[in-house]
Write an enzyme that holds these catalytic residues in place. Structure first.
Site, mmCIF file in Angstrom:
data_model
loop_
_atom_site.group_PDB
_atom_site.id
_atom_site.type_symbol
_atom_site.label_atom_id
_atom_site.label_comp_id
_atom_site.label_asym_id
_atom_site.label_seq_id
_atom_site.Cartn_x
_atom_site.Cartn_y
_atom_site.Cartn_z
ATOM 1 N N GLN A 49 0.805 -1.219 0.000
ATOM 2 C CA GLN A 49 0.000 0.000 0.000
ATOM 3 C C GLN A 49 0.842 1.275 0.000
ATOM 4 O O GLN A 49 1.995 1.286 0.412
ATOM 5 C CB GLN A 49 -0.910 0.050 1.230
ATOM 6 N N ARG A 53 -3.485 11.082 2.532
ATOM 7 C CA ARG A 53 -4.513 11.765 3.313
ATOM 8 C C ARG A 53 -5.398 12.543 2.344
ATOM 9 O O ARG A 53 -4.895 13.218 1.447
ATOM 10 C CB ARG A 53 -3.879 12.695 4.348
ATOM 11 N N GLU A 118 -4.252 3.393 0.321
ATOM 12 C CA GLU A 118 -5.015 3.626 1.544
ATOM 13 C C GLU A 118 -5.375 5.109 1.596
ATOM 14 O O GLU A 118 -4.512 5.968 1.779
ATOM 15 C CB GLU A 118 -4.188 3.239 2.773
ATOM 16 N N ASN A 122 -9.341 12.190 7.626
ATOM 17 C CA ASN A 122 -9.391 12.720 8.978
ATOM 18 C C ASN A 122 -10.685 13.516 9.124
ATOM 19 O O ASN A 122 -10.882 14.532 8.448
ATOM 20 C CB ASN A 122 -8.167 13.606 9.255
ATOM 21 N N HIS A 155 4.806 10.745 -7.172
ATOM 22 C CA HIS A 155 3.557 10.283 -7.739
ATOM 23 C C HIS A 155 3.421 8.776 -7.553
ATOM 24 O O HIS A 155 4.383 8.097 -7.213
ATOM 25 C CB HIS A 155 3.493 10.608 -9.239
ATOM 26 N N MET A 186 8.976 13.770 -22.803
ATOM 27 C CA MET A 186 8.706 12.324 -22.806
ATOM 28 C C MET A 186 7.308 12.098 -23.346
ATOM 29 O O MET A 186 6.308 12.359 -22.675
ATOM 30 C CB MET A 186 8.862 11.749 -21.396
ATOM 31 N N GLU A 201 0.709 8.888 -12.503
ATOM 32 C CA GLU A 201 1.323 8.734 -13.824
ATOM 33 C C GLU A 201 0.565 7.670 -14.604
ATOM 34 O O GLU A 201 0.204 6.623 -14.064
ATOM 35 C CB GLU A 201 2.795 8.346 -13.694
#
Length: 237
Positions: A49, A53, A118, A122, A155, A186, A201
Site C-alpha cells: 500500500q 490523506r 489507503e 481525517n 507520484h 517524454m 502517472e
C-alpha cells in the site's frame, strides 16, 4: 535486559552511506543490485500500500473507483481516533478470488493484494474552506507558511492499454491533466491529478520507451509540441 542488536546486513544491503557523499555526476552503478541473491529473510514480502490523506472521501472514491476503475476492497472506521481509511486497488480474482462479502474477511483479503492505496480521511477535513488541504510533495505550498516545499514524494503510477484513450476518458470525466501524452519531452505518458492534487502517472501496459504515440492528444497538443520536462520538486539548493 540486554538490547537486541541487529546483525550487519551483507553487502550490498547496507543501509547507510558515507557522509557527505561525493557528487556522483548523475551516474550510479547498480550492477551489484541486479546481481544480488534473493534475501530469504524478506521472502514473501509484498509492496501492499501507499497512503494518501484526503479531504473528502466521496470525491476521492469517485476518482479512484470511477475514473481509475479501482475497487473499494475494505474500509476501516476509527471514530475514537477521528479517522476512516478506505483501501482501493486492482485485486486479481484469478489470483485472490472475489472480494469477500463479510466485513471481517475483507481486511485480511486486502493485505494479500499488492499495490493498494489507503485513502485516509481525517474527520472534519471535508468542512475546511480550501479545496486542497494536504501538501502533495510536488513543490506546492499547501500546509506550509506559504513557501513551496522541497517535496520528496512524486507520484504513483498505473498502466493502461492506451494512454491516449485513458486521458480522453479522464478529461471527459472532469479530471485535471498535469501533463497530456504529447506535452513535455517524454511522449506517450501522462500525469493526472486526483482531487487532492496527488499525481498519478499514466503509462502504457507492457511497453518500453519510446512509448506508442498519436499525432494529437486529448488536449490538442501535437506530437512535436509541448514544453520540455522539468522536475516537480522545489528549487534545488
Amino acid at each position: 535486559s540486554v538490547p537486541r542488536v541487529l546483525a550487519p546486513l551483507p553487502a550490498p544491503h547496507h543501509l547507510t552511506a558515507s557522509s557527505p557523499m561525493a557528487n556522483l555526476g548523475g551516474k550510479f552503478d547498480v550492477s551489484k543490485y541486479y546481481e544480488a541473491k534473493p534475501d530469504d529473510g524478506a521472502k514473501d514480502f509484498v509492496m501492499q500500500q501507499t497512503m494518501f490523506r484526503i479531504k473528502d472521501p466521496e470525491r476521492s472514491l469517485n476518482f479512484y473507483t470511477g475514473a481509475l476503475g479501482m475497487k473499494l476492497i475494505t474500509v476501516g472506521d476509527f471514530p475514537q481516533w477521528g479517522f476512516t481509511v478506505y483501501f482501493v486497488g486492482y485485486p486479481s480474482e484469478k489470483d485472490f478470488g472475489p472480494i469477500p462479502e463479510k466485513e471481517e474477511d475483507k481486511f485480511a483479503y486486502c493485505m494479500r493484494v499488492p499495490g493498494c492505496i489507503e485513502l485516509t480521511w481525517n474527520h472534519g477535513s471535508e468542512a475546511e474552506e480550501a479545496e486542497q488541504v494536504y501538501n502533495t510533495g510536488n513543490a506546492d505550498n499547501t500546509g506550509s507558511d506559504g513557501t513551496k516545499v522541497r517535496g520528496g514524494f512524486g507520484h504513483i503510477g498505473i498502466t493502461v492499454p492506451c494512454v491516449y484513450a485513458a486521458c480522453q476518458r479522464f478529461k471527459d470525466m472532469g479530471a485535471e491533466l498535469k501533463k497530456s501524452p504529447n506535452a513535455g519531452g517524454m511522449k506517450g505518458l501522462a500525469f493526472v491529478k486526483d482531487p487532492d492534487g496527488y499525481l498519478v502517472e499514466i503509462l502504457p501496459l507492457g511497453k518500453s520507451y519510446p512509448f506508442p504515440t498519436q499525432q494529437v492528444d486529448c488536449c490538442g497538443v501535437e506530437l512535436e509540441g509541448g514544453a520540455g520536462y522539468s522536475d516537480n520538486s522545489a528549487a534545488k539548493k
